[in-house]
Design a protein around this motif. Structure first.
Motif, mmCIF file in Angstrom:
data_model
loop_
_atom_site.group_PDB
_atom_site.id
_atom_site.type_symbol
_atom_site.label_atom_id
_atom_site.label_comp_id
_atom_site.label_asym_id
_atom_site.label_seq_id
_atom_site.Cartn_x
_atom_site.Cartn_y
_atom_site.Cartn_z
ATOM 1 N N ALA B 162 50.838 1.686 44.436
ATOM 2 C CA ALA B 162 49.533 1.768 45.107
ATOM 3 C C ALA B 162 48.722 0.487 44.860
ATOM 4 O O ALA B 162 48.089 -0.045 45.780
ATOM 5 C CB ALA B 162 48.774 2.999 44.626
ATOM 6 N N LEU B 163 48.738 0.000 43.618
ATOM 7 C CA LEU B 163 48.021 -1.249 43.304
ATOM 8 C C LEU B 163 48.569 -2.395 44.152
ATOM 9 O O LEU B 163 47.812 -3.198 44.718
ATOM 10 C CB LEU B 163 48.191 -1.594 41.815
ATOM 11 N N VAL B 171 44.344 -1.846 52.816
ATOM 12 C CA VAL B 171 44.424 -0.385 52.828
ATOM 13 C C VAL B 171 44.220 0.137 51.408
ATOM 14 O O VAL B 171 44.242 -0.628 50.446
ATOM 15 C CB VAL B 171 45.788 0.120 53.373
ATOM 16 N N ALA B 172 44.012 1.432 51.305
ATOM 17 C CA ALA B 172 43.872 2.098 50.014
ATOM 18 C C ALA B 172 44.653 3.400 50.093
ATOM 19 O O ALA B 172 44.913 3.915 51.187
ATOM 20 C CB ALA B 172 42.398 2.373 49.712
ATOM 21 N N THR B 173 45.032 3.938 48.942
ATOM 22 C CA THR B 173 45.891 5.110 48.934
ATOM 23 C C THR B 173 45.084 6.374 48.657
ATOM 24 O O THR B 173 44.335 6.452 47.691
ATOM 25 C CB THR B 173 47.006 4.962 47.880
ATOM 26 N N PRO B 174 45.258 7.389 49.515
ATOM 27 C CA PRO B 174 44.488 8.632 49.341
ATOM 28 C C PRO B 174 44.979 9.431 48.142
ATOM 29 O O PRO B 174 46.005 9.098 47.531
ATOM 30 C CB PRO B 174 44.779 9.390 50.639
ATOM 31 N N VAL B 175 44.253 10.473 47.821
ATOM 32 C CA VAL B 175 44.645 11.383 46.738
ATOM 33 C C VAL B 175 46.098 11.825 46.938
ATOM 34 O O VAL B 175 46.541 12.031 48.077
ATOM 35 C CB VAL B 175 43.691 12.601 46.713
ATOM 36 N N GLN B 178 52.024 9.273 47.953
ATOM 37 C CA GLN B 178 53.352 8.858 47.517
ATOM 38 C C GLN B 178 53.848 7.811 48.508
ATOM 39 O O GLN B 178 53.440 7.812 49.674
ATOM 40 C CB GLN B 178 54.323 10.052 47.508
ATOM 41 N N MET B 184 44.754 4.880 53.871
ATOM 42 C CA MET B 184 43.412 4.740 54.427
ATOM 43 C C MET B 184 43.125 3.255 54.676
ATOM 44 O O MET B 184 43.450 2.405 53.848
ATOM 45 C CB MET B 184 42.352 5.251 53.450
ATOM 46 N N GLN B 186 40.736 0.156 54.628
ATOM 47 C CA GLN B 186 39.575 -0.188 53.801
ATOM 48 C C GLN B 186 38.308 -0.301 54.653
ATOM 49 O O GLN B 186 38.345 -0.820 55.768
ATOM 50 C CB GLN B 186 39.820 -1.499 53.043
ATOM 51 N N PRO B 187 37.168 0.173 54.100
ATOM 52 C CA PRO B 187 35.912 0.137 54.848
ATOM 53 C C PRO B 187 35.460 -1.268 55.256
ATOM 54 O O PRO B 187 34.687 -1.419 56.201
ATOM 55 C CB PRO B 187 34.905 0.756 53.863
ATOM 56 N N TYR B 212 34.344 6.767 58.892
ATOM 57 C CA TYR B 212 34.959 5.942 57.839
ATOM 58 C C TYR B 212 36.355 6.417 57.439
ATOM 59 O O TYR B 212 37.024 5.769 56.647
ATOM 60 C CB TYR B 212 34.049 5.916 56.602
ATOM 61 N N ILE B 213 36.773 7.560 57.997
ATOM 62 C CA ILE B 213 38.099 8.072 57.622
ATOM 63 C C ILE B 213 39.106 7.622 58.676
ATOM 64 O O ILE B 213 39.241 8.214 59.738
ATOM 65 C CB ILE B 213 38.062 9.604 57.454
ATOM 66 N N MET B 215 43.098 6.343 59.198
ATOM 67 C CA MET B 215 44.415 6.375 58.555
ATOM 68 C C MET B 215 45.447 5.645 59.396
ATOM 69 O O MET B 215 45.349 5.570 60.628
ATOM 70 C CB MET B 215 44.841 7.825 58.325
#
Lengths: 220, 220
Positions: B162-163, B171-175, B178, B184, B186-187, B212-213, B215
């Protein structure tokens, strides 16, 4: 100071979506365990997935005697508006308190602020801290992920179950342990004590001959 | 001080099972990322399962450009003896350095010592700290579990992936993310930028109307 394992959690007073929280009283009034977790910002994507997932799994935390409390540097009224988005996106109401740390008192005091991530006012936002707090008001474990990395609810539940298992029985959980898997007998038990407590435990022979690898079924 | 996200990792010199480590040089000579992790004590059950599992998965860390380095307050000669037990129990050689912090210099400096757990000389032992260190020698994430709770190698690999994903793409990884799951956007990206970079991304409508959501498929 950064809160770490063994630290007594300081008392504090904060506003929240469920009214004023006096933290030590909040801990005392709870079911025993508390998971305090920060998120960077309301109305942002990863945080919405996280709080929605915590909301969806609240019954699992309840069943383990764990109360949830979130924190970010947004206002309680922003939190309340945002909760409508979370419920619409994830389908579960956010039925736990979100602390209003909009003056950054707690995030600063507990070193939760990310030095790189800023909000639109150029103020730093918190990282994704998790503090697992035991019934004795002490920190038992911590996780700290950056804004770009969402947490993993199954891992959080796994850690809580492992903490509780080690409190209830003289065992410890091996790497990658999942509930139901075999566990390790704590070194403080002699073989005689282990045999009395965990009949049929297995001892693995290793080259050192020290006999410290002793496994038994999950006693819970 | 406790090392936390964003901190530059201080340089230090330490003995290890692979000879003297000058830590900044060690970071520079490595593949980019480093995972430094402490364990409470050699010749103890949970630690043996952990280091054995790290050894078994070393190729997975290698493939991600992550070098491993362990640390405890035992001597390098104890580490070397213990590694024979680890290999016998888990079937993989321990092919990474284990730091000899037997004078507790590093464990004290970085606040890794558990206030409750003691060795047979009544000296405190380290907790199960993990420091994810990026190519810029800064801490990117941390995990800190107590002696009774073994870590989870799949979660460590998930965090690294994820890092790295968030470094490589906006992008960023949701809860619960995997590898291969949707991510997601990035804003910081406008919808126009998002459409150019991630054609066909989906935007979820929420009551706030803030949009803002957003994907998209895992771009890696």
């Amino acid at each position: 100071m950064a809160l770490t394992i063994g630290d007594a959690v300081p008392d504090f007073v904060a506003a929240s979506t469920k009214g004023e929280i006096r933290f030590h009283k909040f801990l005392d009034d709870g079911p025993g365990w508390t998971m305090l977790f920060s998120h960077p910002r309301d109305f942002t994507p990863v945080c919405t997935t996280e709080l929605g997932e915590f909301a969806r799994h609240k019954s699992a935390f309840d069943a383990l005697g764990v109360q949830l409390v979130a924190l970010s540097c947004d206002t309680a009224s922003d939190h309340a508006e945002w909760c409508k988005d979370i419920e619409a996106f994830k389908g579960a109401p956010v039925d736990f308190a979100i602390i209003d740390d909009s003056d950054r008192t707690l995030a600063t005091r507990f070193r939760m602020l990310d030095p790189d991530e800023k909000d639109e006012s150029k103020l730093p936002v918190p990282v994704r801290s998790v503090f697992f707090i035991g019934p004795d008001k002490r920190v038992r474990a911590t996780i700290c992920y950056p804004p770009l990395v969402g947490r993993n609810v199954p891992e959080l539940l796994r850690v809580i179950r492992a903490l509780q298992l080690g409190d209830a029985h003289p065992v410890a959980t091996p790497v990658n342990w999942q509930p139901g898997d075999r566990v390790m007998i704590q070194p403080s038990l002699s073989d005689e004590e282990a045999a009395a407590r965990f009949p049929g435990f297995t001892k693995h022979e290793v080259p050192s001959g020290k006999g410290y690898i002793r496994m038994t079924d999950d006693p819970s």
